[in-house]
Design an enzyme around this catalytic site. Structure first.
Site, PDB file in Angstrom:
ATOM      1  N   CYS A 169       4.114  22.300  33.727  1.00 13.47           N
ATOM      2  CA  CYS A 169       4.954  23.303  33.355  1.00 13.47           C
ATOM      3  C   CYS A 169       6.134  23.653  32.886  1.00 13.47           C
ATOM      4  O   CYS A 169       7.014  23.611  31.858  1.00 13.47           O
ATOM      5  CB  CYS A 169       3.873  24.825  33.732  1.00 13.47           C
ATOM      6  N   HIS A 171       5.145  28.801  37.973  1.00 14.22           N
ATOM      7  CA  HIS A 171       5.092  28.453  35.983  1.00 14.22           C
ATOM      8  C   HIS A 171       5.287  28.891  35.003  1.00 14.22           C
ATOM      9  O   HIS A 171       6.356  30.643  35.923  1.00 14.22           O
ATOM     10  CB  HIS A 171       3.379  28.828  35.780  1.00 14.22           C
ATOM     11  N   HIS A 215       1.953  26.336  26.909  1.00 16.74           N
ATOM     12  CA  HIS A 215       2.470  25.842  28.121  1.00 16.74           C
ATOM     13  C   HIS A 215       1.956  25.000  28.377  1.00 16.74           C
ATOM     14  O   HIS A 215       0.767  24.423  27.483  1.00 16.74           O
ATOM     15  CB  HIS A 215       2.707  27.106  29.029  1.00 16.74           C
TER      16      HIS A 215
END
Length: 154
Positions: free
Chosen positions: A59, A110, A122
């Site tokens: 990510c 994240h 993402h």
């Protein structure tokens, strides 16, 4: 005199031809729009922990790569990206800003790129690929931790 005017006209046409032939060179894009445009090119790229390109991303490697391609260096760590940006309310987020989530325990773990409305792009997790998700999905809604911008001063 006419010859000089014609030559000047030709030079002007040639100078603007790349903008006409290649609209991606259009300088009217905001940095946020450019970031979104670059990010969307990677939809479908596999997730790989610790990777920041070369055919796979995690990510924060994804966001660092996209921002880097737009000329904005970011560290390869979701927490460091969160700490380094200007904190904003989600209601103030614009396309290209970053949104963060707490997946692992109570810490930022994240990050994705806000697309507008409630969507973000993402690199989600192992076995998945770069994708667009909605922050309205319960999984993301309960894990949302904040948004930051690197694109404007607050």
């Amino acid at each position: 005199m006419k010859r000089g005017t014609t030559l000047l006209s030709l030079i002007m046409i040639m100078a603007t031809a790349p903008l006409i032939l290649y609209p991606e060179n259009d300088t009217k894009h905001t940095t946020g729009e450019l970031i979104v445009e670059i990010a969307k090119k990677y939809i479908g790229t596999p997730y790989r922990y610790g990777s920041g390109g070369q055919g796979a991303f995690d990510c924060s490697g994804f966001t660092a790569k996209i921002y880097g391609d737009a000329g904005i260096p970011l560290p390869h760590s979701a927490m460091a990206q969160f700490d380094g940006g200007f904190k904003i309310d989600l209601a103030a987020a614009l396309p290209g800003d970053l949104v963060f989530f707490k997946i692992s325990r109570d810490r930022i773990s994240h990050v994705g790129i806000f697309l507008g409305e409630k969507d973000f792009i993402h690199a989600p997790s192992s076995g998945k690929k770069v994708m667009v998700s909605s922050m309205d999905i319960k999984y993301w809604k309960i894990r949302y931790a904040g948004a930051v911008t690197y694109l404007r001063k607050q």
